[in-house]
Design a protein around this motif. Sequence first.
Motif, mmCIF file in Angstrom:
data_model
loop_
_atom_site.group_PDB
_atom_site.id
_atom_site.type_symbol
_atom_site.label_atom_id
_atom_site.label_comp_id
_atom_site.label_asym_id
_atom_site.label_seq_id
_atom_site.Cartn_x
_atom_site.Cartn_y
_atom_site.Cartn_z
ATOM 1 N N LYS A 9 -32.148 33.368 80.000
ATOM 2 C CA LYS A 9 -31.390 33.625 81.236
ATOM 3 C C LYS A 9 -31.835 34.942 81.857
ATOM 4 O O LYS A 9 -32.306 35.829 81.155
ATOM 5 N N ILE A 10 -31.635 35.044 83.150
ATOM 6 C CA ILE A 10 -31.791 36.307 83.869
ATOM 7 C C ILE A 10 -30.516 36.487 84.685
ATOM 8 O O ILE A 10 -30.161 35.621 85.487
ATOM 9 N N GLY A 11 -29.821 37.597 84.459
ATOM 10 C CA GLY A 11 -28.566 37.837 85.171
ATOM 11 C C GLY A 11 -27.531 36.763 84.922
ATOM 12 O O GLY A 11 -26.749 36.436 85.803
ATOM 13 N N GLY A 12 -27.536 36.190 83.726
ATOM 14 C CA GLY A 12 -26.558 35.159 83.374
ATOM 15 C C GLY A 12 -26.894 33.770 83.884
ATOM 16 O O GLY A 12 -26.166 32.813 83.625
ATOM 17 N N VAL A 13 -28.009 33.612 84.615
ATOM 18 C CA VAL A 13 -28.412 32.323 85.175
ATOM 19 C C VAL A 13 -29.548 31.744 84.321
ATOM 20 O O VAL A 13 -30.526 32.433 84.044
ATOM 21 N N VAL A 14 -29.401 30.487 83.919
ATOM 22 C CA VAL A 14 -30.415 29.856 83.073
ATOM 23 C C VAL A 14 -31.763 29.857 83.790
ATOM 24 O O VAL A 14 -31.878 29.517 84.960
ATOM 25 N N ARG A 15 -32.780 30.233 83.032
ATOM 26 C CA ARG A 15 -34.154 30.304 83.540
ATOM 27 C C ARG A 15 -35.072 29.359 82.762
ATOM 28 O O ARG A 15 -36.159 29.035 83.166
ATOM 29 N N GLY A 16 -34.595 28.908 81.598
ATOM 30 C CA GLY A 16 -35.326 27.956 80.775
ATOM 31 C C GLY A 16 -34.523 27.653 79.532
ATOM 32 O O GLY A 16 -33.866 28.533 78.992
ATOM 33 N N SER A 17 -34.563 26.404 79.088
ATOM 34 C CA SER A 17 -33.836 26.020 77.881
ATOM 35 C C SER A 17 -34.561 24.848 77.247
ATOM 36 O O SER A 17 -35.000 23.939 77.944
#
Length: 190
Positions: A48-56
Motif C-alpha cells: 500500500k501507499i498512503g493506505g491505498v492498495v498498490r499491489g496484492s
Amino acid sequence: MTTFEKQVVQIACLGAWQIVTGGKMTSRLEPVEDPRWTQKTGLFVTLKIGGVVRGSMGLLESTTTLAETLFDAGQTAATHDTRFPPIELKELPDLEINVTLLSEIKKLKNSEELEIGSMGLIISRGDKQGVLLSHVASENGWNAEQFLEAACEKAQLSHKAWKEPNTLVEYFKSAELDGGNVIQNIQGYI
C-alpha cells in the motif's frame, strides 16, 4: 510482534525491494528457529501507499517453504497484480506492507459458523473462485450473509450462489501482520 513475525514481514519486503530495484542484499537474514518455516502455508502480501492498495498477491496453498513463498509473493505483489502498474523505484520510500498467513482451509457448513473479522472466505464453482481475507468484512461492516454475497460477487457468481449445493464454500483463519514501511523493515539488509 514476535521475532518470527518480524522476519516473515522482512522476507516479503526483501522480495518486493529486490524485484523493483534489482539490488542485492548486503547481509543475510538468518531466520530464527521455528518449525513454521518448513510449512507450506497459504499467505497474501499486500502493498500500500498512503493506505491505498498498490499491489496484492497470494496463494491459498504453497508448494514451497514459507520463506520462499513470502519472497515470491512480495515480488509478485510488486510487479504482477494486473489491477495496477508495477511498483516503481520512486514509490519504494512510501511503500507499506501487510502479510496475511492462512490456516488450514475447511468447508463452511452454514453461515452461522462464520466469524466476522477472524475468518476469510473462498467461494468456488467450476472454474470460478472468489477469495476475501478476514479483514474485508470488518472494514466494510458486513454481516455473515453480506460477506458471503461479496465473495460470490468476486467469483463472478450470483449473490446467492453460496446457498446452492454445487457451490463450494470454504473458510480459513488468518493472522494479519501489519508490517509498516517496507524500507524501514529491511534497513540492515540492503
